[in-house]
Every structure is written in C-alpha cells, then in structure tokens.
Design an enzyme around this catalytic site. Structure first.
Site, PDB file in Angstrom:
ATOM      1  N   ASN A  28       8.484  68.002  15.104  1.00 32.48           N
ATOM      2  CA  ASN A  28       9.009  66.774  15.218  1.00 32.48           C
ATOM      3  C   ASN A  28       8.146  65.468  15.556  1.00 32.48           C
ATOM      4  O   ASN A  28       7.274  65.738  16.572  1.00 32.48           O
ATOM      5  CB  ASN A  28      10.169  66.969  16.449  1.00 32.48           C
ATOM      6  N   ALA A  29       8.563  64.465  15.072  1.00 31.99           N
ATOM      7  CA  ALA A  29       7.995  63.144  15.725  1.00 31.99           C
ATOM      8  C   ALA A  29       8.882  62.064  15.757  1.00 31.99           C
ATOM      9  O   ALA A  29       9.103  61.489  14.893  1.00 31.99           O
ATOM     10  CB  ALA A  29       6.804  62.799  14.680  1.00 31.99           C
ATOM     11  N   LEU A  63       9.212  58.703  20.369  1.00 27.31           N
ATOM     12  CA  LEU A  63       9.744  58.244  21.847  1.00 27.31           C
ATOM     13  C   LEU A  63      11.061  57.225  21.821  1.00 27.31           C
ATOM     14  O   LEU A  63      10.792  56.175  22.504  1.00 27.31           O
ATOM     15  CB  LEU A  63       8.753  58.089  22.952  1.00 27.31           C
ATOM     16  N   CYS A 112       3.121  64.038  25.087  1.00 29.34           N
ATOM     17  CA  CYS A 112       3.587  63.782  23.851  1.00 29.34           C
ATOM     18  C   CYS A 112       2.377  63.793  22.867  1.00 29.34           C
ATOM     19  O   CYS A 112       1.593  62.960  22.890  1.00 29.34           O
ATOM     20  CB  CYS A 112       4.277  62.547  23.668  1.00 29.34           C
ATOM     21  N   LYS A 161       3.697  67.039  32.965  1.00 30.71           N
ATOM     22  CA  LYS A 161       4.072  67.948  31.892  1.00 30.71           C
ATOM     23  C   LYS A 161       2.741  68.272  30.946  1.00 30.71           C
ATOM     24  O   LYS A 161       2.194  66.712  30.572  1.00 30.71           O
ATOM     25  CB  LYS A 161       5.269  67.525  31.104  1.00 30.71           C
ATOM     26  N   GLY A 195       8.727  75.925  26.154  1.00 29.45           N
ATOM     27  CA  GLY A 195       8.212  76.372  24.839  1.00 29.45           C
ATOM     28  C   GLY A 195       8.846  77.640  24.059  1.00 29.45           C
ATOM     29  O   GLY A 195       8.455  78.799  24.483  1.00 29.45           O
ATOM     30  N   GLY A 196       9.479  77.430  23.408  1.00 28.23           N
ATOM     31  CA  GLY A 196      10.505  78.585  22.517  1.00 28.23           C
ATOM     32  C   GLY A 196      11.263  79.564  23.200  1.00 28.23           C
ATOM     33  O   GLY A 196      11.558  80.731  22.782  1.00 28.23           O
TER      34      GLY A 196
HETATM   35  C1  LIG Z   1      13.397  66.660  19.201  1.00 28.98           C
HETATM   36  C2  LIG Z   1      12.512  66.664  20.218  1.00 28.98           C
HETATM   37  C3  LIG Z   1      12.266  65.646  21.100  1.00 28.98           C
HETATM   38  C4  LIG Z   1      11.330  65.764  22.249  1.00 28.98           C
HETATM   39  N1  LIG Z   1      11.063  64.689  22.986  1.00 28.98           N
HETATM   40  C5  LIG Z   1      10.229  64.630  24.065  1.00 28.98           C
HETATM   41  C6  LIG Z   1      10.222  63.819  24.989  1.00 28.98           C
HETATM   42  O1  LIG Z   1      10.722  62.855  25.020  1.00 28.98           O
HETATM   43  N2  LIG Z   1       9.484  63.978  26.269  1.00 28.98           N
HETATM   44  C7  LIG Z   1       8.729  65.168  26.361  1.00 28.98           C
HETATM   45  O2  LIG Z   1       8.029  65.264  27.429  1.00 28.98           O
HETATM   46  N3  LIG Z   1       8.799  66.352  25.551  1.00 28.98           N
HETATM   47  C8  LIG Z   1       9.655  66.068  24.379  1.00 28.98           C
HETATM   48  N4  LIG Z   1       9.719  67.241  23.623  1.00 28.98           N
HETATM   49  C9  LIG Z   1       9.104  68.341  23.747  1.00 28.98           C
HETATM   50  C10 LIG Z   1      10.237  69.205  24.638  1.00 28.98           C
HETATM   51  O3  LIG Z   1      10.663  68.941  25.878  1.00 28.98           O
HETATM   52  C11 LIG Z   1       9.464  70.686  24.785  1.00 28.98           C
HETATM   53  O4  LIG Z   1       8.297  70.747  25.590  1.00 28.98           O
HETATM   54  C12 LIG Z   1       9.058  71.246  23.444  1.00 28.98           C
HETATM   55  O5  LIG Z   1      10.059  71.020  22.519  1.00 28.98           O
HETATM   56  C13 LIG Z   1       8.965  72.857  23.735  1.00 28.98           C
HETATM   57  O6  LIG Z   1      10.187  73.734  24.127  1.00 28.98           O
HETATM   58  P1  LIG Z   1      11.096  74.077  22.968  1.00 28.98           P
HETATM   59  O7  LIG Z   1      10.269  75.133  22.149  1.00 28.98           O
HETATM   60  O8  LIG Z   1      12.122  74.838  24.069  1.00 28.98           O
HETATM   61  O9  LIG Z   1      11.833  73.035  22.592  1.00 28.98           O
HETATM   62  C14 LIG Z   1      10.650  66.875  22.589  1.00 28.98           C
HETATM   63  C15 LIG Z   1      11.027  67.992  21.789  1.00 28.98           C
HETATM   64  C16 LIG Z   1      11.921  67.900  20.530  1.00 28.98           C
HETATM   65  C17 LIG Z   1      12.026  69.095  19.637  1.00 28.98           C
END
Ligand SMILES: Cc1cc2nc3c(=O)[nH]c(=O)nc-3n(C[C@H](O)[C@H](O)[C@H](O)COP(=O)(O)O)c2cc1C
Ligand SMILES: Cc1cc2nc3c(=O)[nH]c(=O)nc-3n(C[C@H](O)[C@H](O)[C@H](O)COP(=O)(O)OP(=O)(O)OC[C@H]3O[C@@H](n4cnc5c(N)ncnc54)[C@H](O)[C@@H]3O)c2cc1C
Ligand SMILES: Cc1cc2nc3c(=O)[nH]c(=O)nc-3n(C[C@H](O)[C@H](O)[C@H](O)COP(=O)(O)OP(=O)(O)OC[C@H]3O[C@@H](n4cnc5c(N)ncnc54)[C@H](O)[C@@H]3O)c2cc1C
Ligand SMILES: Cc1cc2nc3c(=O)[nH]c(=O)nc-3n(C[C@H](O)[C@H](O)[C@H](O)COP(=O)(O)O)c2cc1C
Ligand code: FES
Ligand code: FES
Lengths: 275, 304, 304, 275
Positions: C70-71, C74, C128, C163, C241-242
C-alpha cells in the site's frame, strides 16, 4: 507457494503416544499426524528434537487413525535424546518427503540390514495386500538387533513367503552377513523385484548381485539431509538429490551414479569422503 | 531463427535470462550441470570460501506461509575442492562461482582461486544475512563493500557480480557503491533477515535462530529493489527473490533486470521451472510483438 | 477471576494485548470505537499531521500473494479536525494517536496538540516507507530520530511509542536510539518498501509506484525484529506485522512483544479477529498453565 | 491470506469486449471476468484505468459466459479517459466487493436516479426470476439521461409491474424529481421492500418516506473508496465502512448513522464535508 510441498513442509508439533523398544539400541515412536499417515513405504520425515537437531527418519508404519511410527537407532546426540524421551514427550515433524518403493506383484525379495529393516516392514505390509510372494532376508550384528522379527514372521506366514536371517555373531540364523544369504537365494530363485535398505556397502553388494542376475532393484539410500525439499544440495549423489529424487533409487539410476554409489558421500561441508 | 531469449550480461553470453540462484544445489558439479540441462541460462555455485565450512546444525530451514526462512550457515567444501566438481559443468552454460570471505585480502585471493579453477564470472556474496563477519556484515558497510569490490576487481579479469542485501537503509547506495568500485553487474537481492518461533516449545526453530526469508514473500521487496537500482546505475542487474512463474520473471525484467535467478521455487516446481519460465517469457514476447527480451528490460520506467 | 490477558504497557492499562494498527480504520472516532467494542485492547489512529493531507491518488493498494502493498500517502484531516472524532472513543479503550511531522519542532507541536485533544499516548510514525521528508526518512536517520523523540518527550507527559521501520541496516540501533532518547515503548514494525508492476501494461500499479508490504509476508521479518530488539532494550515492545491468528500473536509475545497490533488481517477476518485472537491466547495460557500473558513475554529468549 | 478475500482482490487485466452508449454521458462497458461474473446486484468492482486512477463501479449485469458490465457516467478524469476507450482497450479490475441487495418476494419498489439506475436494473433482473412484482421509478435530468428505459420496460412487462419516470426538464414522464413519484406511489400502495440507488439527497428523502410508511428499505451509498477491503477507513459513514459493511444498507443501519447520512461525507483527506 500455496502447494502441497508447502503444506507438507510446515512444522507440526506432535506428542509421542507410545514407545516400543525393538532392541537394545532401537526404539519405535508412535505419534498422530495426518500428513505423515498418508506417507508411503520409503518416504521419510524430518524429526526435530527441540533444542538439538533435526534428523531424517523413514516412516516404519502408518495407520488409518493417523498414527504413524518411526523406528530409531540410538547412534548419536539427537537419537540419544530421543531414546531418553517418554510417551507424552514432543517432537517436531515435517514431511513426508521423497519418493517411495513401487510395489510389485508376483515375487519380491526384501533385504534389510539394521534399522534399514524398518521401511521394508512397512513395504512388506503393503506388498502383502497385493498378495505378492515375499522372501524377507534380515541382517544384524546379533540376534537382539534383529528387529521386527515376529512381525515379519506374521506377514510372511500370511503370504506363504520365506524369512531368513543372518547375524554377524551367529546368535540367530546364518552366521555372517545378509548379503551371503542374498547370494545363495538368488542362485536358486528368480524374483520380479529386489527391495533393499541398510548400510551402503551391503546395498552395493546387492546392486552387483541384482545386475548379475538381471533382476530389477529398488533401494533406499542415505545422505545428509538438511532442507529435505530438494534445494540445498546437501544430499546429492551424482546428479541426484536423495531427498527429492530419492531416497529410493532403481538399478538404472544407481548405474548413472556408480562413480559415487558405494564409494563416496559428502560430509557436512560438502566434501566428498569415502562411504 | 533468432533466439529472442538470448542476452549478454557483463560479457557472459546467456541463451536465456534464467539463472540458478546461489546456494541452491550448487555444491555438486553434476547437479549444476543437470540444472543447466534443465534450461537455466547460467548456473551459480553455492557460496564458496577459502576454508571448508560445515554450516549450522539442523534445523536449517523453516517453511512459512509464503516462503522459507533458512540459515544454512554457508556449508561448503572450499574453493579448492570445487576443482573436481567443475569439470562436470563445462560447456553446459556459463558458470558463475559465488564466493564469500572474511576480509578484503581474502576476497581477492578467493576470487583468483575461483577464476583459476574455471569460473566464467564471480558473484560476491556480501549479502548473506546470517553469517558473521562476512555476507551482509560487509554489504551493509559501504566502505567495506567498496574495498571488497575494488580488491576483487583488481585481482581478476572475469566479470564480477555483486549480490546485494536488502537489509540496508538504502539499496541504491549499496548499488552505487558497488558500481563505482568496479562491479560489472549486480544481483538483487539476497534474503531478508527473518525468524520463526515454535510456540509450543517457545523456541526459535532454526539452530542459528535468525535466518533469511526467501520465496514469494520476498518478491514485492525484490522488485522494488531492482526498480530503484535500475534508475541509479548503468551496469546490468540480475533480479532474484520469489520468482516462481514466467509472469514473475517478466515483472523483474520490466523493473530493470537483464536476467533473473530462481531458488526457492525449485522446491515446489522442480527443475522444469527454468524451461517453463523461458517458454512463458518467449510466448509473452511473441504476443506483444517484441523481437528480443532486451526490449522489455526496464520497460516499466518508460511508461507514464 | 483475574484477567489473564490484562497488561500494562508504558503506563497504559490494556484489558488485553491486542491493538489496532495505525492507519487501519483510524480516521473516524466511531469506527475506532467499534474496533474497541470488537475486542481491541487499545486503538491507534491513522497517522495525523498538523495539516490536512489528501494522500496519493488511487491505486493505493495492491494484493500480492502473501499480503498487501500500500501507498496511501498518509491521507488525514489533520490533528485539529480529530477533536470532533475523539469524543466517540472515550472510555472504550486507551486511545493512541499516531502522529507524523516534517521536522523536530513540528513533531513537538503535533504531540502537544494530540495530547490536548485527548490522546492517552502517542505513537510516532517515523517509519512510513513512502512519504517524503517524514516517516522512514526520519526513522532511517539515527540523529534525526533521536532529536524527534527527545523533542516529543520534552513537549508532553503522556507515554510516547516510537514505531520503527525495518528498512534499515540495524533495527537494533534504531531501537536503542529511540530508547536513549526517552521513548516509553517501541512498535515494531511498519511495512517493508515494496512494489508491484503489472506486466500487461508494464506499469507500476500504485500511483506512488513504491509502497509498503504488510500482511503474512512480513511476519517472519517482524518476529525477527521484535526478537532482536528485546535483547537490546528495556522498554516494552508492541509487535506488528502479519498477525492474523492467535498463534501469530503468541509467537510475537514469546519473541518479546508486550502487546501486538493487527492491521491487514482485518480485511480477511473482519473485526472479530480481536476477540478470536484474545480467546486463542487465553486458551493457550490456560492449557500451558500460565496465569498471565506477562509470563510468556520474551519466553523464547529463555529456552536453550 | 490464502482466502477468498485475497483471490478477489488480485488485479486482473481485462479487455473491453463491447461498449454500449446509454446516454450522452453514460456508457456501458462489457468484459469477461470469472470472479466479477459471480457478483450480485449491489456489489461493485474497482476499475483501474492504467496510468490514471482506480474507481469503484457497480456491476450492472453479469452473464453465464463470464461477461460482466459496468455502466459509467462521464464525470471526471478517470471516467473521461474510460469514455474515450474503444472495444479492445484494457482495464484493470479487482472485486467484486461489498454486500448486495437481498432480493424479496412479493412487491418491490425500485427507485433509481442517474447511474444509480444501473445496479437496480441488475437487481430487477434477479427479482423478476423470483416473480417479485416490480414498480420501477426512474429519475434523470432529461429524457436522454434516462438509461436502460427499454430494458426496464421489457422486464416490467414480463412481471406485470409498473414503470414511471421523472425528468427535471419534463422531457419525459413526470416533470420534477423522482422522489415526488415515490411520495405519490407510497401514498397509494404498500410494498414489501424499497430498493434505491442514486444521489444522497434523493436517498435521504426516500429514507424518510420509507420510515413514514414503515416499509423496509435497502439502499446503496457512495463514499470515497480506496482499499475496497475494509482497511483504510476512507469510506466510513458513522461506524460503518461502505466498502465492506455496505455499499447496501438497511433502514435500521441508516438510522444508526443518521447524523451523517444525507448530511456529511468525508473528502479525500478525511475531513467531514457536507454531502
Ligand atoms: C492500508 C494501510 C495503511 C497504513 N497506514 C499507516 C499509518 O498511517 N501509519 C502507520 O504508522 N502505519 C500505517 N500502516 C502500517 C500498519 O500500521 C502496520 O505497521 C503494517 O501494516 C504491518 O501490520 P499488518 O501486517 O498487521 O498490517 C498502514 C498499513 C496499511 C495496510
Ligand atoms: C532418508 C533417510 C532415512 C533414514 N531413516 C532412518 C530410520 O528409519 N531409522 C534410523 O535409525 N535412522 C535413519 N536414518 C539415519 C538417521 O537420520 C541418522 O542416524 C541420524 O540422523 C543420526 O542423528 P544423531 O544426531 O543421533 O547422530 P549424529 O551424532 O549427529 O550423527 C551420526 C551420523 O548420523 C548421520 N546423520 C546425522 N545427521 C544427519 C542428517 N541430517 N541427515 C542424514 N544423516 C545424518 C551421519 O551419518 C552422522 O555421521 C535415515 C537417514 C536418511 C537419510
Ligand atoms: C460503491 C460505489 C459504486 C459506484 N458505482 C458507479 C456506477 O455504477 N457508475 C458510475 O458512473 N459511478 C459509480 N460510482 C461513482 C464513481 O466511482 C465516480 O463517479 C468515479 O470515481 C469518478 O471518477 P473520476 O476520476 O471520473 O472523477 P473525479 O474527477 O476524480 O471525481 C469526481 C467525483 O467522483 C467521486 N470519486 C472520485 N474518486 C472516487 C473514489 N475512489 N471513490 C468514490 N468516489 C470517487 C468523488 O465524489 C469525486 O468528487 C460508484 C461509487 C461507489 C462508491
Ligand atoms: C537454502 C538456501 C541457501 C542459500 N544459499 C545462498 C548462498 O550460499 N549464497 C548466496 O548468495 N545466497 C544464498 N541463498 C539466497 C538465494 O540465492 C536467493 O538470493 C534467495 O533465496 C532469494 O531467491 P528465491 O526467493 O528465488 O529463493 C540461499 C537461499 C536458500 C533458500
Ligand atoms: S537435503 Fe537439501 S537438497 Fe536434499
Ligand atoms: S475503502 Fe478502505 S475501508 Fe472502505
């Protein structure tokens, strides 16, 4: 990699349900595992002894209730730790890996040495279902190390087959090595297939005998197994990988790797050393 | 008819852009030759050092949902021993010997030895994530990386591929450093540092605890690395990480790779994978009207 | 009966160790409150900045075999705007406001504002991977990271979570830097830089081309990060993460996390995942004879 | 994440097989896609116009040969580029996403405005199979913008239903807005369910009318869609996510979000703005 390879390769933690002593140095461990229970004679699993090592072990029996067994000789650190375990202890397993013996109808000669007897007992049970006529030759150092003897006798009597054993100290059956029994047996009788498992010098001798008598052959080899999925190259013999192309090889395949078979293997760093 | 798949990379003539990745089946000359016969355009050995090395005890590999985590620990019999293997790899495909060493001087010596025994090219493993004082310990240090590449280049005339680690702030910086130091090509990427804990026993599964993640999980990371590097350097890139289909291979080529390496996917697809990938790329080129695989290298940088 | 799952992390009392990950459903107070009611022990907002920000155009997300890239860029309405959302999150669960900013001073101001509108704690997004001059651009620079954490800590009394990004040479160094600068807790990890190219069009799919990999592909990398950090710092770690099952959560706890965050898995399992994971952890603790989740934190470091 | 969510969310590149002009500003695009062809009325797909944008579009029809259609109003950059495309052009799609209208037996009132008519036509076809009695009310600015008119007439005649239209300029049917037709219709008749899709002020009015007449209601809402899988939070209305909890909502659900429904939506940065 959402395939069967992946599924099989995931580590499962299993509880040892039962341990049977087969000989002073050999024990059979039973545990439940759905995937291993679908294993075929000749296939092996990787057994993780948490905190110690992970070692390959042939499946020695499977059961419709998912109970599976491996039959383990106490030869080093990992197997010593295993031998100390009791029912209720745990193991990590992945597999089953590798190919398997292809069962033949007609007449089969099975030759097992030491713990090499274990996968052949599993095979004998399968062959008995096909009503294949079995001749089972066993070898060990002493009578005590002749594992699965009564079990094999039972199978053999059902198939009207023959059983014969050799011990190095003469404490049971022929005094000498099992290949001598193979020689005399082949001199008298024809077989549709020879199956063998045991130490490589014994296997090589049987390979020569089978060539001489032009009998098709399958034997299970051992090399150092690390990945068990055909990647790392630890287990190669010639161009073949024991874990993925084997562990069961035919006479023709063995002929292709005859520069190494019975002569050379690789040690843990991959250097070729003599068998 | 012209071979659409042929590609010259850093002076090596490859009949197709697929290569075996380092450390996969690369200890035995006969196995390497089998891989070449199965269709690989080039073969890369297991990383070899000056001394034999037993590697780590088992477990050395763990399956995860989308790949493998491995810490083999660079088991290898040493470069000298490989002399007896190399005869089997003659004239099947270009042979790239992967080497590792613990200092700049040792890298130079190892490179010379590898060339002497018959390497067509070298790949410097400055990216293994789980070996100490070699691998990524070098690749993560730009100064050391520069010195190692320079020393190697000074010591041999054969092309030098530098295999990069993604475990860095900026793989672009590593790539530029390697290029400036004289690298003829870059391989991107080696595995990402990872680990698996078994919750029943609360134990890290690998004997080395930490290993490297390979397989499909790695693919989007590796594609990104190749894409970023392509914009920053002029030397060719070999893409590696999670390739298991021809579509994956095309994605890497379009990202900027001139060739690709395959490792983990062999477990699942067997050695046939090289032919499958090549046939897929060829059909794709034909469908899209390209006459050579060269035309799609870096293509994704050209489109809006 | 005692709540086995209760955990105090950096002064926050959580009824269980699961949290919502930043950027997931975190713009709306009502949605955050729904997540808390679904079982999350704490909720984290979308990363908020001083100014509103529209984010990147679509496509902002791509599915890969084992996760998402994803991108988003913010997108957020700014901290001020969040005042009207925060009332909905009162007394459901501790609220952590994730903030990002473009300089040390701005971080201090953003932190103050976030606390003023009602944050129980802050999480600094210095990780990020696809925003310029903020996020990982800060987290990858130890000096900048130190300054940002120090400035934030000086400006507020509430606990500060930092983070971390895995896109660095050494996440241990980042962790130590953040700890030394006064961080009360660490969240590990944010996404790994990644990309996907569509081969039919030869185009990077994301409008920003490069994004961050989340989901199960990330898990072995994140577990490794938590494991490494646990040995290096004394402050609590939040694993992320995951994570998609209770087994995953237990793996992170045993690696050294005091709590865990869930993001991507919500797409597949819905908001029920928090309750599912909590029930699973609880049953595991019971089966193994543990009286509190605290007893398994870092357990994998103790075993041979 | 080897589940259905993942499978549906993978991007597929499809070729446009056919384009039908429905009105001066609306075109229907047909393409083959196995997963979308399993879509239900109310579900939407994400359509990537390579190099431009990715936008949500309701499925307007499916076919057993995997042919699917979306019906697109030309309102901005992405839809303008789409309208310039010809058969043979390509689109990237993922989906189908979201929930769907639940079909009712008995008597149904369908109210569609503008391109909101498209998903309702798909629904009408499904309802006709259940022999539901349909009353279809359409609204548009002008006669030319009344899409699917003859197709709807055909369905309606098969089910012995009714059709009525309103245009703002009076060029066809009632002069005025479609909600006026809803008002008069509900004053005269009872229905088992109202289905509606269109601009939010129109929907809000229908919501009020349905409450007044105590008729159960389902309507499809629009918010900014980015991830389409319930993660990013771009599409929230109150506590609900339009992409994952919707896009179809019931009267009860709308009541829960009545502070926002018809009044507030979020712009691209998440700020609440008026609808
Ligand atoms: C759609 C999406 C948006 C995200 N937005 C942010 C964000 O605004 N700030 C942030 O610190 N991490 C953001 N992340 C990262 C997540 O908080 C997390 O660190 C990362 O997705 C890994 O965890 P997961 O595998 O459970 O998703 C985002 C992730 C996704 C998928
Ligand atoms: C396909 C296959 C099936 C096997 N089936 C059985 C069986 O059913 N019953 C049985 O008792 N034994 C079997 N073995 C042999 C068994 O794996 C070894 O005895 C065991 O690994 C010894 O481990 P250890 O730690 O106790 O001994 P160590 O002290 O570690 O080593 C003793 C010897 O065991 C062998 N060995 C050690 N590790 C490995 C390894 N990773 N891969 C291969 N060999 C290794 C080596 O020859 C070594 O020199 C099999 C081996 C293979 C390759
Ligand atoms: C669930 C759902 C189903 C839809 N079904 C249809 C349909 O069947 N036919 C149809 O013509 N339109 C449909 N729309 C609306 C359609 O998505 C927008 O008209 C389209 O996105 C406009 O894109 P653009 O680039 O041409 O316009 P732009 O110039 O980008 O924007 C014009 C307006 O379109 C809307 N829009 C733009 N991007 C998005 C987005 N990512 N998500 C939601 N809205 C957006 C905004 O309101 C914006 O102000 C649907 C919307 C949703 C949410
Ligand atoms: C079992 C195994 C052993 C490896 N050994 C080496 C090695 O010796 N040297 C090296 O540079 N890379 C080694 N690698 C990394 C691979 O060459 C490759 O960079 C990585 O696995 C990613 O590609 P893949 O996903 O196609 O496997 C090894 C990988 C695996 C899985
Ligand atoms: S054990 Fe790795 S290839 Fe056979
Ligand atoms: S569009 Fe992302 S949550 Fe709905």
């Amino acid at each position: 990699m959402s395939t069967i390879t992946q599924k099989i390769n995931f580590l499962r933690i299993v509880e040892i349900e039962k341990i049977v002593r087969e000989s002073p140095t050999v024990k059979t461990f039973f545990f439940a595992d759905e995937l291993s229970a679908q294993g075929k004679p000749g296939q092996f699993i990787m057994v993780w002894i948490p905190g110690y090592d992970e070692v390959p072990m042939s499946i020695s029996s499977t059961c419709s209730d998912d109970l599976v067994s491996i039959t383990v000789a106490n030869v080093g650190e990992a197997t010593r730790i295993m031998h100390k375990q009791e029912a209720g202890g745990i193991l990590g397993i992945r597999g089953p890996f590798g190919n398997s013996f292809s069962p033949v109808k007609g007449k089969a000669l099975l030759v097992g040495g030491g713990t090499g007897i274990a996968p052949l007992v599993f095979l004998a049970a399968e062959l008995a279902k096909l009503k294949t006529k079995l001749t089972f030759l066993l070898g060990a150092k002493t009578k005590e190390e002749l594992i699965f003897l009564s079990y094999i006798k039972a199978i053999i009597s059902r198939t009207k087959g023959k059983i014969n054993a050799a011990t190095e100290d003469g404490s049971f059956g022929h005094k000498g090595v099992v290949t001598e029994l193979v020689e005399t047996t082949l001199a008298k009788e024809k077989f549709d297939k020879i199956y063998a498992c045991g130490r490589e010098p014994m296997l090589y001798k049987i390979f020569e005998l089978s060539n001489m008598h032009k009998i098709s052959l399958q034997m299970s080899l051992e090399r150092i197994i690390r990945c068990a999925i055909g990647l790392c190259g630890s287990c190669t013999i010639g161009k073949y990988r024991v874990c993925a192309d084997g562990p069961v090889f035919t006479s023709n395949q063995l002929q292709e790797v005859v520069n190494e078979f019975g002569k050379l293997k690789r040690d843990f760093n991959g250097t070729k050393i003599s068998v | 008819m012209m071979n659409r798949l042929a590609i010259n990379i850093a002076g090596l003539e490859l009949s197709n852009p697929t290569m075996l990745a380092a450390g996969i089946l690369g200890i035995s000359g006969l196995t390497l030759s089998r891989v070449a016969k199965a269709g690989a355009g080039a073969i890369v050995t297991k990383s070899l050092g000056l001394q034999p090395r037993a590697g780590y005890p088992n477990p050395t590999i763990v399956q995860v949902e989308s790949g493998l985590v491995n810490a083999m620990g660079l088991p290898n019999p040493g470069i000298e021993h490989f002399t007896q293997e190399i005869k089997f790899t003659r004239s099947v495909a270009p042979l790239i010997i992967s080497i590792y060493a613990f200092s700049t001087d040792e890298f130079a010596i190892a490179a010379q030895k590898a060339v002497k025994i018959g390497a067509d090219a070298l790949e410097l493993n400055v990216s293994c994530p789980h070996a100490k004082k070699t691998g990524a310990d070098i690749g993560q240090d730009p100064k050391l990386l520069e010195e190692v590449v320079k020393a190697t280049k000074r010591s041999v005339k054969k092309p030098v591929f530098v295999k990069l680690t993604p475990n860095v702030d900026s793989i672009v910086r590593s790539a530029k450093t390697a290029e400036k130091a004289g690298a003829d090509a870059l391989t991107a990427i080696n595995t990402v540092k990872a680990m698996v804990i078994d919750i029943e026993t609360a134990k890290p599964i690998l004997s080395n605890k930490i290993g490297g993640l390979s397989g499909s999980a790695l693919k989007p990371i590796a594609v990104r690395c190749v894409y970023e590097i392509f914009d920053a350097v002029d030397i060719p890139i070999v893409g590696c990480g999670g390739i298991s289909t021809w579509q994956d291979a095309v994605e890497f080529l379009q990202a900027g790779a001139s060739a690709i390496q395959i490792g983990t996917a062999i477990a699942q697809k067997g050695l046939n994978i090289f032919t499958q990938v090549n046939e897929g790329i060829e059909a794709f080129l034909e469908k899209k009207g390209f006459h050579s695989v060269k035309e799609i290298i870096g293509l994704s940088h050209k489109s809006k």
